[in-house]
Design a protein around this motif. Structure first.
Motif, PDB file in Angstrom:
ATOM      1  N   ASP A 211       0.873  -1.102  -0.051  1.00 21.64           N
ATOM      2  CA  ASP A 211       0.036   0.082  -0.042  1.00 21.64           C
ATOM      3  C   ASP A 211       0.879   1.129   0.057  1.00 21.64           C
ATOM      4  OD1 ASP A 211      -2.088  -1.972   0.335  1.00 21.64           O
ATOM      5  OD2 ASP A 211      -3.131  -0.753   1.937  1.00 21.64           O
ATOM      6  N   PHE A 212       2.102   1.214   0.328  1.00 23.44           N
ATOM      7  CA  PHE A 212       3.086   2.440   0.176  1.00 23.44           C
ATOM      8  C   PHE A 212       3.881   2.137  -0.857  1.00 23.44           C
ATOM      9  CE2 PHE A 212       1.985   1.260   4.829  1.00 23.44           C
ATOM     10  CZ  PHE A 212       0.995   2.201   5.140  1.00 23.44           C
ATOM     11  N   GLY A 213       3.559   1.479  -1.934  1.00 24.08           N
ATOM     12  CA  GLY A 213       4.579   1.414  -3.053  1.00 24.08           C
ATOM     13  C   GLY A 213       4.827   2.696  -3.368  1.00 24.08           C
ATOM     14  N   GLY A 214       4.050   3.931  -3.406  1.00 22.02           N
ATOM     15  CA  GLY A 214       4.467   5.211  -3.966  1.00 22.02           C
ATOM     16  C   GLY A 214       5.673   5.901  -3.164  1.00 22.02           C
ATOM     17  N   GLU A 215       5.924   5.286  -2.131  1.00 20.94           N
ATOM     18  CA  GLU A 215       7.204   5.712  -1.347  1.00 20.94           C
ATOM     19  C   GLU A 215       8.426   5.183  -1.977  1.00 20.94           C
ATOM     20  OE1 GLU A 215       7.463   7.741   1.405  1.00 20.94           O
ATOM     21  OE2 GLU A 215       5.407   8.359   1.053  1.00 20.94           O
TER      22      GLU A 215
ATOM     23  N   LEU B  87     -10.335  20.353   7.072  1.00 21.43           N
ATOM     24  CA  LEU B  87      -9.927  19.209   6.526  1.00 21.43           C
ATOM     25  C   LEU B  87      -9.564  19.217   5.218  1.00 21.43           C
ATOM     26  CD1 LEU B  87     -10.962  16.167   6.953  1.00 21.43           C
ATOM     27  CD2 LEU B  87     -13.088  16.633   5.834  1.00 21.43           C
ATOM     28  N   ARG B  88      -9.899  20.329   4.382  1.00 22.05           N
ATOM     29  CA  ARG B  88      -9.395  20.631   2.956  1.00 22.05           C
ATOM     30  C   ARG B  88      -7.992  21.057   3.188  1.00 22.05           C
ATOM     31  NH1 ARG B  88     -12.094  24.580   2.148  1.00 22.05           N
ATOM     32  NH2 ARG B  88     -13.908  23.746   0.914  1.00 22.05           N
ATOM     33  N   ASP B  89      -7.514  21.847   3.990  1.00 19.41           N
ATOM     34  CA  ASP B  89      -6.140  22.179   4.208  1.00 19.41           C
ATOM     35  C   ASP B  89      -5.119  21.042   4.503  1.00 19.41           C
ATOM     36  OD1 ASP B  89      -6.992  24.713   3.932  1.00 19.41           O
ATOM     37  OD2 ASP B  89      -6.784  25.512   5.702  1.00 19.41           O
ATOM     38  N   ARG B  90      -5.643  20.258   5.552  1.00 18.64           N
ATOM     39  CA  ARG B  90      -4.889  18.847   5.688  1.00 18.64           C
ATOM     40  C   ARG B  90      -4.660  18.074   4.728  1.00 18.64           C
ATOM     41  NH1 ARG B  90      -1.890  15.718   6.326  1.00 18.64           N
ATOM     42  NH2 ARG B  90      -1.362  14.198   8.093  1.00 18.64           N
ATOM     43  N   LEU B  91      -5.691  17.872   3.984  1.00 20.69           N
ATOM     44  CA  LEU B  91      -5.621  16.826   2.894  1.00 20.69           C
ATOM     45  C   LEU B  91      -4.765  17.270   1.603  1.00 20.69           C
ATOM     46  CD1 LEU B  91      -9.386  15.658   2.616  1.00 20.69           C
ATOM     47  CD2 LEU B  91      -7.457  14.355   3.289  1.00 20.69           C
ATOM     48  N   GLU B  92      -4.818  18.858   1.398  1.00 25.28           N
ATOM     49  CA  GLU B  92      -3.963  19.491   0.446  1.00 25.28           C
ATOM     50  C   GLU B  92      -2.590  19.291   0.879  1.00 25.28           C
ATOM     51  OE1 GLU B  92      -5.561  23.362   0.030  1.00 25.28           O
ATOM     52  OE2 GLU B  92      -7.105  22.643  -1.491  1.00 25.28           O
ATOM     53  N   ARG B  93      -2.222  19.606   2.094  1.00 29.07           N
ATOM     54  CA  ARG B  93      -0.858  19.276   2.696  1.00 29.07           C
ATOM     55  C   ARG B  93      -0.421  17.921   2.397  1.00 29.07           C
ATOM     56  NH1 ARG B  93      -1.828  21.139   7.548  1.00 29.07           N
ATOM     57  NH2 ARG B  93      -1.514  19.402   8.739  1.00 29.07           N
ATOM     58  N   GLU B  94      -1.171  16.954   2.801  1.00 36.70           N
ATOM     59  CA  GLU B  94      -0.866  15.510   2.365  1.00 36.70           C
ATOM     60  C   GLU B  94      -0.516  15.321   0.891  1.00 36.70           C
ATOM     61  OE1 GLU B  94      -0.058  11.519   3.765  1.00 36.70           O
ATOM     62  OE2 GLU B  94      -0.628  13.520   4.982  1.00 36.70           O
ATOM     63  N   LEU B  95      -1.189  15.846   0.074  1.00 36.61           N
ATOM     64  CA  LEU B  95      -0.919  15.805  -1.280  1.00 36.61           C
ATOM     65  C   LEU B  95       0.660  16.204  -1.790  1.00 36.61           C
ATOM     66  CD1 LEU B  95      -4.198  16.758  -3.112  1.00 36.61           C
ATOM     67  CD2 LEU B  95      -3.272  14.679  -3.197  1.00 36.61           C
ATOM     68  N   LEU B  96       1.067  17.122  -1.019  1.00 36.35           N
ATOM     69  CA  LEU B  96       2.263  17.670  -1.233  1.00 36.35           C
ATOM     70  C   LEU B  96       3.537  16.667  -1.257  1.00 36.35           C
ATOM     71  CD1 LEU B  96       2.082  20.952   0.492  1.00 36.35           C
ATOM     72  CD2 LEU B  96       1.948  20.558  -1.929  1.00 36.35           C
ATOM     73  N   SER B  97       3.218  15.522  -0.158  1.00 29.42           N
ATOM     74  CA  SER B  97       4.162  14.507   0.087  1.00 29.42           C
ATOM     75  C   SER B  97       3.803  13.110  -0.308  1.00 29.42           C
ATOM     76  CB  SER B  97       4.623  14.809   1.413  1.00 29.42           C
ATOM     77  OG  SER B  97       3.568  14.376   2.293  1.00 29.42           O
ATOM     78  N   ASN B  98       2.688  12.956  -0.377  1.00 32.55           N
ATOM     79  CA  ASN B  98       2.018  11.642  -0.562  1.00 32.55           C
ATOM     80  C   ASN B  98       1.542  11.269  -2.060  1.00 32.55           C
ATOM     81  OD1 ASN B  98       0.709   9.001  -0.448  1.00 32.55           O
ATOM     82  ND2 ASN B  98      -0.442   9.457   1.367  1.00 32.55           N
TER      83      ASN B  98
ATOM     84  N   LEU C 276      18.632  19.323 -10.437  1.00 31.81           N
ATOM     85  CA  LEU C 276      18.193  18.473  -9.662  1.00 31.81           C
ATOM     86  C   LEU C 276      16.472  18.042  -9.461  1.00 31.81           C
ATOM     87  CD1 LEU C 276      19.365  18.970  -6.073  1.00 31.81           C
ATOM     88  CD2 LEU C 276      16.946  18.806  -6.072  1.00 31.81           C
ATOM     89  N   VAL C 277      16.276  16.969  -9.442  1.00 37.84           N
ATOM     90  CA  VAL C 277      14.847  16.517  -9.288  1.00 37.84           C
ATOM     91  C   VAL C 277      14.402  16.233  -7.744  1.00 37.84           C
ATOM     92  CG1 VAL C 277      13.348  14.689 -10.203  1.00 37.84           C
ATOM     93  CG2 VAL C 277      15.024  15.329 -11.751  1.00 37.84           C
ATOM     94  N   VAL C 278      13.523  16.861  -7.583  1.00 40.42           N
ATOM     95  CA  VAL C 278      12.992  16.868  -5.988  1.00 40.42           C
ATOM     96  C   VAL C 278      12.373  15.602  -5.955  1.00 40.42           C
ATOM     97  CG1 VAL C 278      11.346  17.852  -4.313  1.00 40.42           C
ATOM     98  CG2 VAL C 278      12.925  19.275  -5.739  1.00 40.42           C
ATOM     99  N   SER C 279      12.603  14.450  -5.107  1.00 44.06           N
ATOM    100  CA  SER C 279      11.925  13.078  -5.098  1.00 44.06           C
ATOM    101  C   SER C 279      11.401  13.092  -3.606  1.00 44.06           C
ATOM    102  CB  SER C 279      13.053  11.992  -5.068  1.00 44.06           C
ATOM    103  OG  SER C 279      13.814  12.030  -6.271  1.00 44.06           O
ATOM    104  N   SER C 280      11.551  13.946  -2.885  1.00 48.92           N
ATOM    105  CA  SER C 280      10.825  13.679  -1.309  1.00 48.92           C
ATOM    106  C   SER C 280      10.690  15.221  -0.940  1.00 48.92           C
ATOM    107  CB  SER C 280      11.686  13.075  -0.481  1.00 48.92           C
ATOM    108  OG  SER C 280      11.120  12.754   0.670  1.00 48.92           O
ATOM    109  N   ILE C 281       9.664  15.304   0.176  1.00 47.10           N
ATOM    110  CA  ILE C 281       9.481  16.652   0.556  1.00 47.10           C
ATOM    111  C   ILE C 281       9.347  16.592   2.170  1.00 47.10           C
ATOM    112  CG2 ILE C 281       7.616  18.465   1.282  1.00 47.10           C
ATOM    113  CD1 ILE C 281       8.909  18.808  -1.636  1.00 47.10           C
ATOM    114  N   ASP C 282      10.212  17.270   2.973  1.00 51.77           N
ATOM    115  CA  ASP C 282      10.073  17.364   4.494  1.00 51.77           C
ATOM    116  C   ASP C 282       9.525  18.753   4.851  1.00 51.77           C
ATOM    117  OD1 ASP C 282      10.239  16.562   7.062  1.00 51.77           O
ATOM    118  OD2 ASP C 282      12.568  16.168   6.918  1.00 51.77           O
ATOM    119  N   TYR C 283       9.302  18.664   6.354  1.00 51.60           N
ATOM    120  CA  TYR C 283       8.748  19.953   6.860  1.00 51.60           C
ATOM    121  C   TYR C 283       9.347  20.283   8.053  1.00 51.60           C
ATOM    122  CZ  TYR C 283       5.584  23.718   7.930  1.00 51.60           C
ATOM    123  OH  TYR C 283       5.178  25.020   8.185  1.00 51.60           O
TER     124      TYR C 283
END
Length: 619
Positions: free
Chosen positions: A81-85, A332-343, A208-215
């Motif tokens: 289920d975490f194959g995208g990682e 709820l919208r802000d949290r899901l949009e923030r999840e899209l940035l790294s997931n 440089l290609v960005v492959s991951s996002i941290d905060y």
């Protein structure tokens, strides 16, 4: 740092084959921990949920130094289920350590992660782990891994893979099973000798290609990736762009490299190095950082599409807002949009201001997101998971998964019957060691929803199941996954022993005395296939009349403990799961019993028809 003194590798494997434990030992071997230092297990699993579940959820970066060579390591999840990682980090490394259990051998996720690394032309080293495990068969497992490479059409150079035998738990590695070894040096030597140094022109324009996002709370968003060309410096002006043509001129505030478990600031990094940069709040996974002299965006790796979706809804129950900090649609919208940035495997679609359709790789992928959100203080409701259907060449199609079952021989008939009811087809069956039978099925993804608990019951907890996405096939027809109804609370109040005692004869209860309930809340599972309203708040009337035995203590059956995954498996199309930081409550979509009964009379189907029901009706 010169290119020849640098290696970039990822560790990939099936779940629970020992990736994170291996990283622990490599860190200790190279001196990042003192010999007498108390070191926690699975130090890379650094968030609370990973430690609780014993699995890796997010890809993480670390580095070690051995013989004047810096080795950047990416630890990846092992669950399908975490194959995208796994998919998003293939551009960040030049080789992979394929970890395989010396007893279990190649498993479903082993095939998935190996396929992705071979497609990216990464150099593999096969690590046969847990060679000290009872029943280990390392030489046989090597042959099976070779068969897997051939089956995946690996190139000649990839087929000539080196093999290392390890026990990550005990902290030693061997090139040959007959060798003596007391540490991990043979594996480290193999990495330096066999893994290619990163390629790239250090004198060319930056890319440089960005492959991951941290905060970070202080510097904001941090982009992580490998420099494929040129040199990057602190305070450098660069162009942030993507393949869609969007470009923006920004400046790099801070530049980091990875040393052990920490990010360390640096002023300059060369081609081949994995670095992290801050100062760009608009940065996303897949973006390219380029020199202003040559703006050349790089296409990102293809990410497999989601197969399961759920609706995240603003909570409107009578207890809404009592336990959560973030309860509004904006939160709820802000949290899901923030999840899209790294997931990168997640998709979010706003159906209306109070409802969001969230799509992911599987039930676990979405349940982990729900668990993260509730621990952060969010309160919301979710619908039953349903598969994502597609119209392929005019044919209604659904996702199909390859299901791997390993059970004692006496449970084979029960398992085949149960999977057959869910439209599964047996494709292979072999006798394994002892009295164990291994089976492979092709089964619709929706047939797996709610099956794990049934499987564990059928096999008395002695079975093992794994599954991985296979393909889309024509729609298999209706599947009946739940044959029992719900026990629904009649009124609001606090559950008391007398009311629960009268209700427990109807089925299995989910609550205990003292739990606050409301009308329309599901308090148990009915023994029959229809819903029943029960009054768990009913108290015994006191009178002056006494009879023998009437005042004996009531004996209550312990309630069924409903975890998040069990709740998602249980709910039907007309039910919701209410999620708060403190509670998980099952409820009916229409809380009022009178309105619910009137709606059912008008429309015998579920009160809210799912997209699955609509597809069946259209067909």
């Amino acid at each position: 740092m010169e290119e020849k003194s640098l290696r970039n590798i990822a560790i990939i494997a099936h779940v629970d084959h020992g990736k994170t434990t291996l990283v622990d030992k490599l860190l200790k071997q190279t001196g990042f921990f003192r010999n007498n230092q108390v070191m926690p297990e699975r130090v890379m699993d650094n968030n609370e949920l990973e430690r609780e579940r014993g699995i890796t959820i997010l890809s993480k970066n670390t580095s070690i130094v051995y013989k004047n060579t810096k080795i950047n390591i990416v630890d990846t999840p092992g669950h399908a289920d975490f194959g995208g990682e796994v998919e998003r980090i293939v551009k960040m490394v030049d080789g992979v350590l394929l970890l395989v259990d010396a007893f279990e051998g190649s498993m479903p996720q082993t095939r998935f992660v190996l396929k992705k690394s071979l497609e990216a032309c990464l150099k593999p080293i096969v690590v046969i782990n847990k060679i000290d495990r009872p029943g280990a068969r390392p030489e046989e497992v090597v042959d099976k891994v070779l068969d897997l490479f051939i089956d995946l059409e690996a190139g000649e150079e990839q087929l000539d893979f080196p093999v290392v035998y390890t026990s990550a738990k005990e902290g030693y590695a061997k090139i040959s099973l007959d060798d003596s070894s007391a540490d991990m040096k043979p594996l480290l030597d193999m990495i330096i000798e066999k893994m290619p140094a990163p390629e790239g022109d250090p004198d060319g324009p930056l890319q440089l290609v960005v492959s991951s996002i941290d905060y970070d709370n202080y510097v904001g968003r941090i982009g992580i990736g490998k420099i494929s060309r040129g040199v990057i410096s602190k305070d450098q002006d660069i162009i942030l762009c993507n393949t869609a043509g969007k470009e923006k001129r920004v400046r790099i505030n801070t530049l980091y490299t990875f040393e052990g478990l920490k990010k360390v600031e640096t002023d300059r990094a060369r081609a081949g190095e994995i670095i992290a940069v801050s100062g760009m709040q608009e940065i996303n996974i897949g973006d390219t950082i380029c020199s202003p002299d040559l703006v050349e965006p790089v296409s990102f790796v293809d990410i497999d599409e989601p197969t399961i979706s759920m609706n995240f809804i603003v909570n409107d129950s009578p207890m809404a807002g009592l336990e959560g900090t973030y309860v509004t649609s904006r939160n709820l919208r802000d949290r899901l949009e923030r999840e899209l940035l790294s997931n990168v495997s997640l998709r979010v679609e706003e159906l209306n201001p109070d409802c969001f359709k969230v799509s992911g790789r599987g039930e676990l992928h979405l349940s982990i997101l729900i668990e993260f959100m509730r621990r952060e203080g969010y309160e919301f409701a979710v619908t039953r998971p349903e598969v994502i259907l597609k119209n392929i060449n005019g044919v209604l199609s659904e996702p199909v998964e390859r299901l791997f079952i390993e059970v004692p021989a006496e449970y084979v008939g029960t398992v085949i019957e149960g999977i057959g009811k869910r439209r599964g087809e047996l494709s292979n069956m072999v006798n394994a060691a002892g009295n164990t039978v291994k089976m492979e099925f092709l089964i619709p993804s929706r047939g797996l929803i709610g099956y794990r608990s049934e499987f564990l019951t059928d096999t008395r907890g002695n079975g093992v199941m794994n599954h991985v996405y296979e393909c889309y096939q024509s729609f298999k027809g209706e599947i009946i996954t739940r044959t029992r109804g719900s026990l629904v609370a009649f009124e609001s109040g606090v559950a008391v022993p007398y009311g629960l005692f009268n209700a427990q004869g109807r089925g299995n209860l989910f609550i205990e005395p003292g739990v606050e309930v409301y009308a329309g809340m599901i308090v148990g599972e009915n023994a029959r296939n229809d819903d029943i309203t029960v009054n768990v708040c009913k108290k015994k009337h006191l009178t002056n009349t006494r009879a023998s035995g009437s005042d004996d203590a009531l004996r209550l059956i312990p309630p069924v403990i409903m975890t998040l995954e069990k709740c998602l498996e249980f709910i039907k199309d007309d039910e919701l799961l209410e999620v708060t930081p403190k509670s998980l409550r099952l409820r009916k979509m229409i809380i009022n019993k009178g309105e619910r009964d009137r709606y059912i009379k008008i429309k015998p189907q579920a009160p809210v028809r799912s997209s699955m029901n609509q597809a069946i009706a259209q067909q």
